[in-house]
Design an enzyme around this catalytic site. Structure first.
Site, PDB file in Angstrom:
ATOM      1  N   GLY A 198      24.530  10.841  25.489  1.00  0.00           N
ATOM      2  CA  GLY A 198      23.412  11.647  26.005  1.00  0.00           C
ATOM      3  C   GLY A 198      22.235  11.524  25.070  1.00  0.00           C
ATOM      4  CG  MET A 246      17.648  18.615  21.888  1.00  0.00           C
ATOM      5  SD  MET A 246      17.057  19.289  20.306  1.00  0.00           S
ATOM      6  CE  MET A 246      18.488  20.243  19.791  1.00  0.00           C
ATOM      7  CG  ASN A 271      21.563   7.982  28.022  1.00  0.00           C
ATOM      8  OD1 ASN A 271      21.632   9.142  27.665  1.00  0.00           O
ATOM      9  ND2 ASN A 271      20.865   7.597  29.074  1.00  0.00           N
ATOM     10  CG  ASN A 317      20.963  26.174  24.722  1.00  0.00           C
ATOM     11  OD1 ASN A 317      21.585  26.438  23.701  1.00  0.00           O
ATOM     12  ND2 ASN A 317      19.650  26.117  24.760  1.00  0.00           N
ATOM     13  CB  SER A 342      19.181  26.722  16.882  1.00  0.00           C
ATOM     14  OG  SER A 342      17.865  27.238  16.937  1.00  0.00           O
ATOM     15  CE  LYS A 385      20.663  27.099  20.251  1.00  0.00           C
ATOM     16  NZ  LYS A 385      19.823  27.191  21.420  1.00  0.00           N
ATOM     17  CG  HIS A 390      19.729  31.559  17.820  1.00  0.00           C
ATOM     18  ND1 HIS A 390      18.845  30.866  18.631  1.00  0.00           N
ATOM     19  CD2 HIS A 390      19.374  31.242  16.547  1.00  0.00           C
ATOM     20  CE1 HIS A 390      17.998  30.188  17.875  1.00  0.00           C
ATOM     21  NE2 HIS A 390      18.293  30.395  16.614  1.00  0.00           N
ATOM     22  CG  ASN A 391      18.664  30.339  22.606  1.00  0.00           C
ATOM     23  OD1 ASN A 391      18.889  30.068  21.427  1.00  0.00           O
ATOM     24  ND2 ASN A 391      18.595  29.415  23.524  1.00  0.00           N
ATOM     25  CD  GLU A 427      14.174  30.705  20.378  1.00  0.00           C
ATOM     26  OE1 GLU A 427      13.599  30.100  21.301  1.00  0.00           O
ATOM     27  OE2 GLU A 427      15.198  30.263  19.808  1.00  0.00           O
ATOM     28  CG  HIS A 436      30.175  62.252  38.736  1.00  0.00           C
ATOM     29  ND1 HIS A 436      31.041  61.346  39.294  1.00  0.00           N
ATOM     30  CD2 HIS A 436      29.008  62.145  39.431  1.00  0.00           C
ATOM     31  CE1 HIS A 436      30.424  60.706  40.277  1.00  0.00           C
ATOM     32  NE2 HIS A 436      29.192  61.172  40.383  1.00  0.00           N
TER      33      HIS A 436
END
Length: 495
Positions: A14, A18, A37, A109, A135, A189, A192-193, A196, A465
């Site tokens: 790939g 990245m 690839n 991701n 990241s 991750k 983390h995003n 961000e 309730h």
């Protein structure tokens, strides 16, 4: 280098941005790497870059079989393709040629449950699996990312030496650690995003207040952010924000930032974070506010129309009248403090979400280590993370960053400035949903008693309730209507 004389140490399939950069990073650290690839031009392009960037030991392959067989056993193959079905297709193509003990590492991701499904599927063939958050964007991939591998510990051990060399390096080690079992690497991750998203929203609000209430120019903003980057806010996002304000438009007069359409894109990890918070009953209002703002930013035409309609209805802009009497120096300092305090709440929400998931899944996450590996390479890297690391070292069972003695002291010191900024923004009609959400989170969390007693009474009245009492154990139900009518009758008699 078309064919490698010896077997490669690792493979990577790939070769988009990245993938290419990560492969070159591995080769530059001295580990021979095979690449593959589906589009052959990408293989040629990567091989050419390896030549141009210093005759790096990178070898191109054009079929899955040839690619897999060029790697030394037990084989480790990183895949960096679009999340979802392309990952399944790539695994299918490669695993046909792999043998028990070999490992697949997904660096995309990915939704963590997909990783957990794939761990099961490939284990039927005797293969190991890692879901690894990466990241730092293309710059990080090429020169040192923050890596979050979760899944098979054996698979991690097989390539630990490579990952530790390839990751960003900070004073207390490489920005990689074994996260935990299953899809924990992907989940970490994702959060983390989400953090961000919160960070970027809070910075944009600081900019909005300084620009519209403080009347600051782009040149002044560039200087302010550069100065902030020399203090407690020192971080990648503050640093790049300062750079952004300096760039002149190359197509017309003025600054580039002012020419950009105010519609935010997104890939989905922020949405997943907020959904997971809701699933786990964890409050994450700052992260949720940042997501809502991205949705609202997409309604550009509706917002322009609303501005017109409300202006005709008599809504006046308050910003101009406020800006005249503003003490700029104090405003800048207040905004800095509000940004810092708001950030603590955003990170606290992310860490609490990680804790809840860790408990649910038995991942046994180490929060101090997570803060440490985010100190370099990644988008949220910041000096501030060292303080978070130390907070969890002091108390691994810390309920929230808000109650760590050091962070608690800092928030108390900054709350007056924080309230001034939010109050000023509200008076000026400037939305600061992230800062408001953080402040509301702080104010709710620090109160020993909330008005939730009234909500419980309402739930008991219309749905029986039940509720608990503060002065005796057990569950209680009250015939509210009956007692209210009695009271009303009593009041009527008195009158």
């Amino acid at each position: 280098m078309e064919a490698s004389p010896a077997l490669s140490r690792i493979g990577l399939a790939g070769l988009a941005v990245m993938g290419q950069n990560l492969a070159l990073n591995v080769a530059e650290k001295g580990f021979p790497i095979s690449v593959y690839n589906r589009t052959t031009s990408k293989v040629d392009e990567t091989v050419q870059r390896a030549q141009d960037e210093g005759q790096l030991p990178l070898f191109g392959h054009y079929t899955p079989r040839e690619f897999v067989l060029s790697i030394k056993r037990p084989r480790s193959v990183v895949i960096l393709v679009k999340a979802g079905s392309p990952v399944d297709q790539t695994i299918a193509a490669l695993s046909d040629h792999m043998e028990p003990g070999d490992c697949i590492i997904d660096g995309g991701n990915e939704w963590y449950e997909n990783t957990e499904r794939r761990i099961q599927e490939v284990s039927n063939k005797g293969l190991l699996y890692l879901g690894m958050g990466v990241s730092g964007g293309e710059e990080g991939a090429r020169n040192g990312p923050s890596l979050m591998p979760g899944g098979s510990h054996q698979a991690y051990s097989n390539i630990q030496d490579i990952l530790e060399k390839v990751a960003a390096q900070v004073e207390d080690g490489p920005c990689v650690t074994y996260i935990g079992e299953g899809g924990s690497g992907n989940f970490v991750k994702m959060v983390h995003n989400g953090i961000e998203y919160g960070d970027m929203q809070l910075i944009s609000e600081a900019y909005d207040v300084l620009k519209h209430v403080g009347g600051l120019s782009n040149d002044e903003l560039a200087e302010i952010f550069a100065e902030w980057n020399r203090g407690e806010l020192e971080s990648f996002l503050i640093e790049i924000t300062s750079d952004i304000f300096r760039v002149k438009d190359d197509l017309s007069d003025g600054f580039m930032v002012d020419k950009i359409l105010d519609k935010t894109g997104m890939k989905g990890t922020g949405k997943w974070t907020v959904q997971q918070a809701a699933e786990l009953s964890v409050a994450a209002p700052t992260i949720a506010a940042s997501l809502d703002c991205r949705y609202l930013s997409g309604l550009k035409e509706e917002r322009e129309n609303a501005a017109e309609v409300l202006k005709e209805a008599g809504l006046k802009e308050e910003v101009g009248s406020l800006a005249n009497g503003i003490d700029k120096k104090r405003l800048i300092d207040d905004v800095r403090q509000a940004l810092y305090a708001s950030k603590i709440c955003s990170y606290a929400q992310g860490m609490n979400l990680l804790r809840a998931k860790s408990v649910e899944k038995g991942w046994n996450l180490n929060f101090g280590e997570l803060a440490r590996i985010w100190k370099g390479g990644c988008i949220i890297r910041a000096v501030f993370l060292d303080r978070i690391k130390k907070a969890y070292q002091r108390n691994p069972n810390l309920a929230s960053l808000v109650v760590d003695p050091e962070f608690a002291r800092e928030m108390v010191q900054r709350q007056a400035a924080w309230r001034r900024v939010v109050g000023l923004a509200i008076s000026a009609g400037i939305s600061t949903p992230g800062m408001c959400a953080s402040l509301a989170y702080f104010d709710t969390y620090r109160r020993a008693r909330l008005p939730a007693n009234l909500v419980q009474a309402q739930r008991d009245l219309f749905g029986a309730h039940t509720y608990e009492r503060i002065d005796r154990p057990g569950s209680f139900h009250t015939e509210w209507k009956k007692y209210a009518q009695k009271s009303n009758a009593g009041v009527g008699a008195l009158n």
